[in-house]
Design a protein around this motif. Sequence first.
Motif, PDB file in Angstrom:
ATOM      1  N   GLU A   1       0.829  -1.207   0.000  1.00 57.58           N
ATOM      2  CA  GLU A   1       0.000   0.000   0.000  1.00 57.58           C
ATOM      3  C   GLU A   1       0.863   1.256   0.000  1.00 57.58           C
ATOM      4  N   GLU A   2       1.942   1.249   0.767  1.00 59.84           N
ATOM      5  CA  GLU A   2       2.816   2.416   0.815  1.00 59.84           C
ATOM      6  C   GLU A   2       3.463   2.647  -0.555  1.00 59.84           C
ATOM      7  N   GLN A   3       3.924   1.551  -1.188  1.00 60.59           N
ATOM      8  CA  GLN A   3       4.528   1.686  -2.512  1.00 60.59           C
ATOM      9  C   GLN A   3       3.532   2.289  -3.500  1.00 60.59           C
ATOM     10  N   THR A   4       2.282   1.819  -3.461  1.00 57.28           N
ATOM     11  CA  THR A   4       1.256   2.326  -4.375  1.00 57.28           C
ATOM     12  C   THR A   4       0.977   3.793  -4.134  1.00 57.28           C
ATOM     13  N   ARG A   5       0.883   4.176  -2.844  1.00 59.87           N
ATOM     14  CA  ARG A   5       0.602   5.578  -2.523  1.00 59.87           C
ATOM     15  C   ARG A   5       1.735   6.483  -3.001  1.00 59.87           C
ATOM     16  N   ILE A   6       2.966   6.079  -2.768  1.00 61.90           N
ATOM     17  CA  ILE A   6       4.107   6.899  -3.176  1.00 61.90           C
ATOM     18  C   ILE A   6       4.176   6.997  -4.692  1.00 61.90           C
ATOM     19  N   GLU A   7       3.965   5.846  -5.363  1.00 62.03           N
ATOM     20  CA  GLU A   7       4.006   5.852  -6.826  1.00 62.03           C
ATOM     21  C   GLU A   7       2.937   6.772  -7.404  1.00 62.03           C
ATOM     22  N   ASP A   8       1.723   6.720  -6.866  1.00 61.41           N
ATOM     23  CA  ASP A   8       0.649   7.588  -7.355  1.00 61.41           C
ATOM     24  C   ASP A   8       0.976   9.053  -7.128  1.00 61.41           C
ATOM     25  N   THR A   9       1.480   9.350  -5.929  1.00 61.14           N
ATOM     26  CA  THR A   9       1.793  10.746  -5.601  1.00 61.14           C
ATOM     27  C   THR A   9       2.871  11.297  -6.521  1.00 61.14           C
ATOM     28  N   LEU A  10       3.948  10.538  -6.694  1.00 60.74           N
ATOM     29  CA  LEU A  10       5.057  11.026  -7.512  1.00 60.74           C
ATOM     30  C   LEU A  10       4.726  10.989  -9.004  1.00 60.74           C
ATOM     31  N   SER A  11       3.854  10.070  -9.409  1.00 62.37           N
ATOM     32  CA  SER A  11       3.473  10.017 -10.828  1.00 62.37           C
ATOM     33  C   SER A  11       2.770  11.292 -11.254  1.00 62.37           C
ATOM     34  N   PHE A  12       1.929  11.849 -10.396  1.00 60.38           N
ATOM     35  CA  PHE A  12       1.270  13.112 -10.726  1.00 60.38           C
ATOM     36  C   PHE A  12       2.298  14.226 -10.901  1.00 60.38           C
ATOM     37  N   THR A  13       3.292  14.243 -10.022  1.00 58.94           N
ATOM     38  CA  THR A  13       4.311  15.291 -10.113  1.00 58.94           C
ATOM     39  C   THR A  13       5.162  15.113 -11.360  1.00 58.94           C
ATOM     40  N   ILE A  14       5.443  13.868 -11.724  1.00 61.04           N
ATOM     41  CA  ILE A  14       6.199  13.605 -12.963  1.00 61.04           C
ATOM     42  C   ILE A  14       5.393  14.066 -14.178  1.00 61.04           C
ATOM     43  N   LEU A  15       4.111  13.794 -14.184  1.00 60.70           N
ATOM     44  CA  LEU A  15       3.241  14.246 -15.277  1.00 60.70           C
ATOM     45  C   LEU A  15       3.249  15.766 -15.387  1.00 60.70           C
ATOM     46  N   LEU A  16       3.268  16.418 -14.244  1.00 57.98           N
ATOM     47  CA  LEU A  16       3.324  17.880 -14.231  1.00 57.98           C
ATOM     48  C   LEU A  16       4.620  18.382 -14.871  1.00 57.98           C
ATOM     49  N   SER A  17       5.720  17.700 -14.616  1.00 59.68           N
ATOM     50  CA  SER A  17       7.001  18.112 -15.217  1.00 59.68           C
ATOM     51  C   SER A  17       6.972  17.922 -16.731  1.00 59.68           C
ATOM     52  N   GLU A  18       6.285  16.884 -17.208  1.00 58.10           N
ATOM     53  CA  GLU A  18       6.151  16.678 -18.658  1.00 58.10           C
ATOM     54  C   GLU A  18       5.342  17.804 -19.294  1.00 58.10           C
ATOM     55  N   ARG A  19       4.313  18.241 -18.624  1.00 65.60           N
ATOM     56  CA  ARG A  19       3.504  19.355 -19.145  1.00 65.60           C
ATOM     57  C   ARG A  19       4.350  20.626 -19.235  1.00 65.60           C
ATOM     58  N   ILE A  20       5.249  20.805 -18.297  1.00 69.06           N
ATOM     59  CA  ILE A  20       6.136  21.985 -18.352  1.00 69.06           C
ATOM     60  C   ILE A  20       7.065  21.875 -19.555  1.00 69.06           C
ATOM     61  N   ARG A  21       7.586  20.672 -19.816  1.00 69.55           N
ATOM     62  CA  ARG A  21       8.480  20.486 -20.969  1.00 69.55           C
ATOM     63  C   ARG A  21       7.771  20.840 -22.274  1.00 69.55           C
ATOM     64  N   LEU A  22       6.537  20.397 -22.400  1.00 71.62           N
ATOM     65  CA  LEU A  22       5.769  20.732 -23.607  1.00 71.62           C
ATOM     66  C   LEU A  22       5.513  22.227 -23.696  1.00 71.62           C
ATOM     67  N   ALA A  23       5.216  22.866 -22.581  1.00 73.49           N
ATOM     68  CA  ALA A  23       4.966  24.311 -22.577  1.00 73.49           C
ATOM     69  C   ALA A  23       6.227  25.084 -22.946  1.00 73.49           C
ATOM     70  N   VAL A  24       7.386  24.577 -22.544  1.00 73.88           N
ATOM     71  CA  VAL A  24       8.652  25.227 -22.898  1.00 73.88           C
ATOM     72  C   VAL A  24       8.845  25.205 -24.413  1.00 73.88           C
ATOM     73  N   ASP A  25       8.524  24.084 -25.040  1.00 76.57           N
ATOM     74  CA  ASP A  25       8.673  23.973 -26.497  1.00 76.57           C
ATOM     75  C   ASP A  25       7.783  24.960 -27.234  1.00 76.57           C
ATOM     76  N   GLU A  26       6.653  25.322 -26.626  1.00 78.80           N
ATOM     77  CA  GLU A  26       5.710  26.227 -27.279  1.00 78.80           C
ATOM     78  C   GLU A  26       5.965  27.695 -26.934  1.00 78.80           C
ATOM     79  N   ALA A  27       6.932  27.962 -26.088  1.00 81.01           N
ATOM     80  CA  ALA A  27       7.171  29.340 -25.630  1.00 81.01           C
ATOM     81  C   ALA A  27       7.655  30.229 -26.767  1.00 81.01           C
ATOM     82  N   ARG A  28       7.153  31.456 -26.797  1.00 78.61           N
ATOM     83  CA  ARG A  28       7.588  32.448 -27.779  1.00 78.61           C
ATOM     84  C   ARG A  28       8.224  33.668 -27.097  1.00 78.61           C
ATOM     85  N   LEU A  29       7.964  33.849 -25.862  1.00 71.81           N
ATOM     86  CA  LEU A  29       8.564  34.937 -25.094  1.00 71.81           C
ATOM     87  C   LEU A  29       9.564  34.353 -24.106  1.00 71.81           C
ATOM     88  N   PHE A  30      10.603  35.134 -23.820  1.00 76.72           N
ATOM     89  CA  PHE A  30      11.607  34.709 -22.827  1.00 76.72           C
ATOM     90  C   PHE A  30      12.036  33.256 -23.081  1.00 76.72           C
TER      91      PHE A  30
END
Length: 609
Positions: free
Chosen positions: A17-46
């Motif tokens: 259960e602890e492994q599952t909880r940690i994996e779920d928690t960190l998976s959301f944060t990893i997904l968030l980092s991927e969204r930032i990478r995509l947003a960086v590719d689309e950046a036109r300012l700065f």
Amino acid sequence: MATKSSPRIPQKTLIIEEQTRIEDTLSFTILLSERIRLAVDEARLFKFDCSEVGNKVVVISQMLRSAVRYAISGGGAAAFYDRPFYRIAADVTKNLEKALTLVKKCRRGNFLCRVVTIVSAADFRKIFALLDSSVADMKWVLSIYSGDGGGGGIVITLPPIASNDPILSWVWSFIASLHFGQLQDKIEAANELASLAKDNDRNKQIIVEEGGIPPLLKLLNDNSSPEAQLAAAAALSNLSNSEERVGQIVDDLGIPIIVKGLADSPVGVQIKVANLVATMAKYSPLAQDDFARENVFRPLVTLLSCDIFPDDPMIIIGKQTFHSIVQINKEMEKNSSRLGSSVVSSKVGKRENEKLEVKLKLKISCAEALWMLARESVHNSKRISETKGLLCLAKLVETECGELQRNCLMTIMEIAAAAEYNADLRRVAFKTSSAAAKAVVEQLLRLIQESDNSWLRIPAIRAIGSLARTFPARETRVLGPLVDQLSNGNQDVAAEAACSLGKFACPDNYLCIEHCKSIIEFKGVPPLLRLLSGNERAQFHGLILLCYLGLHVGKSEALEQSRVLSVLEGADRALIAQHPELKELISKAMYHLNVYHSGVLPQGQSYTP
């Protein structure tokens, strides 16, 4: 009072259960980092600044994936200790969300968007600082699990998340080291936690809240290393000064581990563990009960009685001998395999070879543990008596001095106090034919008559008073010493003597009339009257005893000659106002004294007996 936890879930299930909880928690944060990478590719300012954000996020993403691997691989401190992960993951997630919001504002480059979004270099500097903190936090939390902090040792660096509260990071590091460090690292971590817990209650609470108790109990249970057991016992003792924290040790199934450590560990560890038992029992009735269920009394009495009874069959009290304790100890060693409370021959030999001061410390600690276990507990007092502990305690009161003598005396006092209100305990532990009862009374009377220390004399007097209902009318030898103490220059001692005599003279004692006559025969009235000019406690107990004498032997010439009636009439009104129960008692006593001394009722008296 702390309550017991629900039945434990199997450890394997908890880990999954602890492994599952940690994996779920960190998976959301990893997904968030991927969204930032995509947003960086689309950046036109700065674009350059956004690229820097992307680079930092990549580093964080890699660290997050490493954390997931720790959680699911079973290498895993993460499987057992997740507190730092959750706290830091929450902080990292917040920082990544802020970074994503900023980078999204830079996706188009037209003039209107520049004006509306109002993105500035200062905004990026803030995000850089937050991301750098997240990188440092992740690096730190991975280091305490991967061993980068020194081969699995304690990480002493301070992560940004704990910059305002360094204690938190230290506690995380120490507890993580307890989970998976090398043995020496665990010992060092336990010692550090003991030191932190000794400082203040806030540190204690942090250690408990961050999950420090289970690994300390596990370390205490490791009998391969006395040094580790000592460190764990010291840390647990320092944590155990509140009912709530003791309750947590009980809930974490610590009692059986502690009793086992007391029974089959080296002497140095036994001293620390006995101190732990005393501290837990002092602060928690729940712990008192659980220690009783695990029969902690056997090893305590065994250790306490070691080497104190000479191998001499001539030492006889009634039908039993003090030497019988040795036989009891041998029986314990044969029959207590369930708890491991027997001390095998090799360990007995080692204990016998210990220095005298070490063996004395062990006995002091065991006696204090028995004292705290017996305090306000009829059940535990009865259990101690059933193990022949009273004989052992009486012998130590006779032969020892200092702290050991006092701890044994206080244990006897607590058992006697429990017996005062429990007839079954009185019959079991203090029946007149009992060798233990005779030994205890002999030592209590000896201390009352011979001791110069009020801290010994007062508990001895109190214990005799608690046993007032066990003495037959012919047993007047206990009253003489108590009456003598009414004249003691220490008012606390004199007041305690009056209180104890009051238990002999009170109506609840079916021999009260005989005891009152004996008190008067021992010339107790004059010192009792002098006691009425003492402090409030002395006056209170002195008045009560004087009233009992008036009630039960009102026709005594000693009372008439001492003008007791006038004394009661002039009793301190302020004292009576503070203790309303005195008013009715004094009224009854005055009625009886008037009947016997003058043959008429006092003017205005309407009391009917």
